[in-house]
Scaffold this active site. Structure first.
Site, PDB file in Angstrom:
ATOM      1  N   ARG A 154     -11.436  -3.624  14.720  1.00 20.06           N
ATOM      2  CA  ARG A 154     -10.849  -3.749  13.506  1.00 20.06           C
ATOM      3  C   ARG A 154     -11.334  -2.935  12.377  1.00 20.06           C
ATOM      4  O   ARG A 154     -12.255  -3.768  12.017  1.00 20.06           O
ATOM      5  CB  ARG A 154     -10.408  -5.846  12.777  1.00 20.06           C
ATOM      6  CG  ARG A 154      -9.643  -6.246  14.107  1.00 20.06           C
ATOM      7  CD  ARG A 154     -10.263  -7.446  13.741  1.00 20.06           C
ATOM      8  NE  ARG A 154     -11.306  -7.983  14.380  1.00 20.06           N
ATOM      9  CZ  ARG A 154     -11.465  -9.295  13.754  1.00 20.06           C
ATOM     10  NH1 ARG A 154     -11.123  -9.798  12.753  1.00 20.06           N
ATOM     11  NH2 ARG A 154     -12.696  -9.220  13.548  1.00 20.06           N
ATOM     12  N   CYS A 263      -3.614   2.559  13.691  1.00 15.73           N
ATOM     13  CA  CYS A 263      -3.110   2.511  15.446  1.00 15.73           C
ATOM     14  C   CYS A 263      -2.092   1.902  14.899  1.00 15.73           C
ATOM     15  O   CYS A 263      -1.340   2.442  15.646  1.00 15.73           O
ATOM     16  CB  CYS A 263      -4.371   1.635  15.175  1.00 15.73           C
ATOM     17  SG  CYS A 263      -5.637   1.429  15.530  1.00 15.73           S
TER      18      CYS A 263
END
Length: 433
Positions: A154, A263
């Site tokens: 992340r 992403c």
């Protein structure tokens, strides 16, 4: 172990620095000479909390280095990681694998002894097969194994995610690669991190399936947020009520303006294209992509509604431009859809983001300010797009005094409606009556 990382982008640099911190000898390779020179001189080309210190410590310890030439690094490597970009291909949405295949071609000519080639880039199912074919075609004599090892980092918490992951996924077809990958991740055994060994194609699909599910979860709560507004319910309480169910979980249930970043947008699109080509369409994900794209564009209407539907000639102050806090990443950020839509409705936009330097190259006719209070000065409405911590404790009385009209549109629900209204603000948020 000797590790060579091809690519010093977000994944390559974070992974390389963390492997070095595990005690491995890591060389990061990139064709961009200016980027390598910057890294050698102590500069960091991306913003990621703690990365500058981690890189500096491991460079000083002699475990991490940078170069533009791959030859020597590949020859002595036990594992060579491919961590280059796989952006969405223009026109059809498929992942652009040209950088991955170019890296495989280069690696093939440099192999010396058994080497594990590890795909760290996010790639469609079957990419490992093609990498293996490329290397075999160029070097029939080479001793190697191709492995899939997707990243689950992340942005803003990447170092923590690498060092304390939920799991490590390794996809292989050649058992000679297993001990190499096991040794690379041996430091994680202290934390009892699950290492999931699968087939290579299964590993490649796990990455896409995971990101698509999280994107679906975000889109679901955003749809519920719209329903909450229509029915007079509170989406934050709904999210808490369903998130306490262990089968659902509370993460990724924060309503907002839609997902963005490096992403989710490209990975959901790539999965849709892969599934369509395979004759097994993923209609839930197709719908997720459509809803999310429409949602980002629709946020301008929420801002206009706060000013009785008229933005012509009005000044909109915007707080937060990057797709999420603690990153400088602008890829598919909601701001890139919201701000042009506001301008199309006749608004003048002034904005501030703590790390939004890249936004200056991607947004036009925006007055970029030095801090949140400058962004509020003279504004008819203030819009929070990205929930940076520094926006959570603004001096609201000061903000009110600086604005033409005290109107706040909070697209991240970081404030309580009753608090803002008690201070004399007209306040709008997501999924709250």
């Amino acid at each position: 172990m000797h590790v060579t990382m091809i690519g010093t982008g977000y994944v390559g640099l974070v992974s390389g620095a963390c492997f070095a911190d595990f005690g491995h000898d890591v060389i990061c390779i990139d064709k961009d000479a200016s980027k390598i020179e910057r890294l050698k001189s102590g500069g960091i080309p991306i913003y990621e909390p703690g990365l500058d210190l981690l890189v500096a410590q491991n460079v000083k310890a002699g475990r991490l280095s940078f170069d533009t030439e791959a030859a020597a690094a590949v020859k002595k490597a036990d594992a060579v990681f491919i961590a280059v970009g796989t952006p969405s291909r223009r026109g059809d949405g498929h992942a652009d694998l040209s950088y991955v295949y170019a890296a495989a071609e280069e690696i093939a000519g440099l192999l010396d002894g058994f080497t594990v080639i590890v795909t760290k880039s996010t790639v469609p199912v079957g990419t490992g097969d093609e990498i293996e074919r490329i290397i075999k075609a160029k070097r029939p004599d080479a001793q190697f194994a191709v492995v899939s090892n997707p990243e689950f980092l992340r942005e803003g918490a990447a170092i923590e995610d690498f060092k304390r992951p939920d799991r490590v996924v390794v996809g292989l077809e050649d058992e000679r690669a297993r001990p190499v990958m096991t040794e690379l991740y041996r430091p994680l055994y202290l934390n009892e991190t699950p290492i999931v060994f699968t087939s290579r194609r299964t590993s490649e699909l796990i990455k896409y399936a995971a990101n698509a599910f999280l994107a679906l979860k975000i889109t679901y709560i955003n749809e519920i947020a719209d329903l909450c507004e229509a029915l007079g319910a509170d989406v934050q309480q709904v999210a808490k009520g369903i998130g306490l169910d262990k089968r659902i979980g509370g993460k990724f249930l924060n309503a907002g303006p839609g997902y963005g970043g490096s992403c989710f947008p490209k990975d959901t699109l790539a999965l849709v294209r892969t599934a369509t080509d395979a004759g097994s369409p993923v209609r839930l994900i197709e719908t997720t992509v459509e809803i999310n794209d429409a949602r980002k564009k629709a946020m301008s209407a929420k801002v206009a509604k706060a000013l009785d539907g008229d933005l012509a000639g009005k000044t909109v102050g915007v707080l937060g431009l990057t797709f999420k806090p603690n990153t400088d990443d602008m890829r598919d950020a909601p701001a890139l859809d919201i701000i042009p839509a506001l301008q199309k409705l006749g608004a003048k936009v002034q904005a501030y983001d703590p790390e939004g330097e890249e936004a200056k190259h991607m947004l036009t006719d925006v007055d970029f300010k030095a801090d949140a209070y400058e962004a509020a000065t003279g504004a008819d409405v203030l819009v929070i797009i990205t929930e940076w911590d520094q926006f959570r404790a603004l001096d609201l009385d000061r903000v009110k005094s600086l604005m033409i009209s005290p109107t706040l549109v909070d697209l991240r629900n970081i404030y309580k409606p009753e608090d803002l209204r008690s201070r004399g603000f007209k306040y709008a948020s997501i999924g709250r009556a």
